[in-house]
Design a protein around this motif. Structure first.
Motif, short mmCIF file in Angstrom:
data_model
loop_
_atom_site.label_atom_id
_atom_site.label_comp_id
_atom_site.label_asym_id
_atom_site.label_seq_id
_atom_site.Cartn_x
_atom_site.Cartn_y
_atom_site.Cartn_z
N SER A 46 32.55 44.37 41.77
CA SER A 46 33.11 43.29 42.59
C SER A 46 33.60 42.13 41.74
CB SER A 46 32.05 42.80 43.59
OG SER A 46 32.53 41.71 44.34
N GLN A 47 32.80 41.76 40.74
CA GLN A 47 33.17 40.64 39.87
C GLN A 47 34.43 40.96 39.05
OE1 GLN A 47 29.54 40.09 37.67
NE2 GLN A 47 28.47 39.12 39.39
N LYS A 48 34.51 42.19 38.53
CA LYS A 48 35.67 42.58 37.72
C LYS A 48 36.92 42.66 38.58
CE LYS A 48 37.58 43.75 33.85
NZ LYS A 48 37.72 42.76 32.76
N LEU A 49 36.80 43.19 39.78
CA LEU A 49 37.95 43.29 40.68
C LEU A 49 38.47 41.90 41.03
CD1 LEU A 49 39.79 45.07 42.41
CD2 LEU A 49 38.07 44.93 44.23
N THR A 50 37.57 40.97 41.31
CA THR A 50 37.97 39.60 41.62
C THR A 50 38.63 38.94 40.42
OG1 THR A 50 36.15 39.41 43.21
CG2 THR A 50 37.15 37.36 42.45
N ALA A 51 38.08 39.18 39.22
CA ALA A 51 38.65 38.59 38.00
C ALA A 51 40.07 39.10 37.76
CB ALA A 51 37.75 38.89 36.81
N ILE A 52 40.27 40.41 37.93
CA ILE A 52 41.60 40.99 37.74
C ILE A 52 42.59 40.39 38.74
CG2 ILE A 52 42.97 43.11 37.94
CD1 ILE A 52 40.52 44.63 36.89
N LEU A 53 42.16 40.30 39.99
CA LEU A 53 43.02 39.75 41.03
C LEU A 53 43.39 38.30 40.73
CD1 LEU A 53 44.39 40.18 43.75
CD2 LEU A 53 42.26 39.49 44.86
N TYR A 214 53.46 44.30 44.64
CA TYR A 214 52.87 45.49 45.26
C TYR A 214 51.39 45.59 44.93
CZ TYR A 214 52.06 50.37 46.49
OH TYR A 214 51.56 51.52 47.04
N VAL A 215 51.06 45.34 43.67
CA VAL A 215 49.66 45.44 43.23
C VAL A 215 48.80 44.41 43.93
CG1 VAL A 215 48.11 45.19 41.26
CG2 VAL A 215 50.25 46.46 41.01
N VAL A 216 49.31 43.17 44.02
CA VAL A 216 48.54 42.10 44.66
C VAL A 216 48.32 42.40 46.14
CG1 VAL A 216 48.59 39.67 45.36
CG2 VAL A 216 49.19 40.31 43.02
N GLN A 217 49.37 42.84 46.81
CA GLN A 217 49.25 43.13 48.24
C GLN A 217 48.25 44.26 48.49
OE1 GLN A 217 50.24 41.25 50.37
NE2 GLN A 217 52.22 40.35 49.94
N ASP A 218 48.08 45.16 47.53
CA ASP A 218 47.12 46.24 47.66
C ASP A 218 45.72 45.81 47.24
OD1 ASP A 218 46.70 49.13 48.22
OD2 ASP A 218 46.05 49.14 46.13
N LEU A 219 45.65 44.95 46.23
CA LEU A 219 44.36 44.52 45.70
C LEU A 219 43.63 43.56 46.62
CD1 LEU A 219 44.67 43.87 41.83
CD2 LEU A 219 43.19 45.51 43.00
N VAL A 220 44.36 42.68 47.29
CA VAL A 220 43.72 41.63 48.10
C VAL A 220 42.84 42.21 49.20
CG1 VAL A 220 44.15 39.75 49.73
CG2 VAL A 220 45.38 39.81 47.57
N THR A 222 41.50 45.16 49.38
CA THR A 222 40.41 45.89 48.73
C THR A 222 39.34 44.93 48.21
OG1 THR A 222 41.93 47.64 48.06
CG2 THR A 222 39.82 47.52 46.90
N ALA A 223 39.78 43.84 47.60
CA ALA A 223 38.84 42.84 47.08
C ALA A 223 38.03 42.20 48.20
CB ALA A 223 39.59 41.77 46.29
N LEU A 224 38.68 41.91 49.32
CA LEU A 224 37.99 41.30 50.45
C LEU A 224 36.95 42.24 51.03
CD1 LEU A 224 40.93 39.51 52.29
CD2 LEU A 224 38.91 38.41 51.33
N LYS A 225 37.30 43.49 51.21
CA LYS A 225 36.35 44.46 51.76
C LYS A 225 35.19 44.70 50.81
CE LYS A 225 40.03 46.67 54.42
NZ LYS A 225 41.01 47.77 54.50
N THR A 226 35.48 44.69 49.52
CA THR A 226 34.42 44.83 48.53
C THR A 226 33.49 43.63 48.55
OG1 THR A 226 35.88 46.13 47.10
CG2 THR A 226 33.93 45.17 46.07
N GLN A 227 34.05 42.44 48.70
CA GLN A 227 33.25 41.22 48.79
C GLN A 227 32.32 41.28 50.01
OE1 GLN A 227 35.63 37.68 49.21
NE2 GLN A 227 33.87 36.36 49.65
#
Length: 290
Positions: A46-53, A214-220, A222-227
């Motif tokens: 979760s922390q790494k995904l948020t950092a990348i985003l 495209y990456v941001v729209q897909d990552l956001v 995913t990051a929210l659901k992971t959080q």
């Protein structure tokens, strides 16, 4: 002074209770190990995904408007309160219920507040009181899985996009260790860390395909659901830790009470023996006198 039969009954009752609390402690310890493994594995991801985003969004310098980061006047609020399905876990549930009630009464006073209870204790508490609730997901802790949690996160995210909620807040216990759980009030939406309008683009080492947008729209999402999933796992681990600690204390208290009751039993027994001896001696003396 209590008679021997009453003291013996109390000793048996406390001993039986001690067996139950000891068994519940062992069950909670086994569940805690599994829950602790899950949350410890989830945190780094979760922390790494948020950092990348955050890095990717920062590199865009506000070029892309992200719907989940939109800040607007707060009129409609969704509070997700996470408790357990069962009791006997100390102040675990009462702290969440008290904190949520305080948010409704103070910070969001006068706002249109909806409470989303996760856990049977929260559902029963807010149902009995004058709160607007959504009770569709309160049985989540019967089987905690990412798929089930994803549905709840999607409900909150869709409500935010449709402007049914201006803010979504999570209230849960953050698992620190077996004996310590911290009450956490966390803003889920809007995503404050992604508010990048007016900032300069920062360089990043990532190569993004097919595009940053495209990456941001897909990552956001995913990051929210992971959080959200991480918060549920934190609450689940905290519940088992709180129950294990509570049952451990109950077992210790039962041992102390047994010690006192056995001492009382021995004193009562000794007093009864002494009384019988005195009666015998008094009877013997009376016969000698005759």
């Amino acid at each position: 002074m209590a008679n021997l039969k009453e003291v013996k009954q109390r000793i048996n009752s406390v001993a039986s209770t001690q067996q139950i609390t000891r068994a519940m402690k062992m069950v909670a310890a086994a569940k805690l190990r599994r829950a602790q493994e899950r949350i410890l594995k989830m945190r780094p991801y979760s922390q790494k995904l948020t950092a990348i985003l955050d890095e990717v969004v920062s590199s865009m310098g506000g070029e892309l408007e992200i719907a989940y980061a939109e800040k607007r006047p707060v009129q409609k609020v969704l509070i997700v309160a996470m408790t357990s399905d069962k009791g006997l876990c100390g102040a675990f549930n009462s702290n969440i219920l008290k904190t949520t009630s305080g948010l409704v009464s103070n910070e969001y006073k006068g706002k249109d507040v909806t409470v989303l209870p996760l856990g049977k204790k929260a559902f029963e508490f807010f149902t009995r009181r004058d709160f607007r609730i959504n009770g569709d997901f309160f049985e989540i802790f019967k089987d905690v899985s990412y798929e089930e949690v994803r549905k709840i996160a999607s409900f909150a995210m869709e409500g935010f996009i449709k402007r049914e909620f201006d803010e979504v807040v999570l209230v849960y216990n953050h698992f620190r260790n077996v004996a310590t759980q911290d009450i956490t009030v966390e803003q889920f939406l809007p995503m404050g860390s992604l508010n990048t309008s007016g900032t300069e683009a920062k360089p990043t080492d990532y190569i993004l395909e097919p595009s940053k947008e495209y990456v941001v729209q897909d990552l956001v999402p995913t990051a929210l659901k992971t959080q959200f999933y991480k918060a549920v796992l934190e609450s689940n681990a905290s519940e088992h830790g709180a129950r294990m600690t509570s049952m451990d204390k109950a077992t210790e208290n039962a041992a102390e009470l047994l010690k006192e009751l056995k001492l009382m039993y021995n004193r009562t027994r000794q007093a009864a023996i002494t009384s019988e001896i005195l009666e015998i001696v008094a009877g013997a003396n009376a016969l000698e006198g005759n």
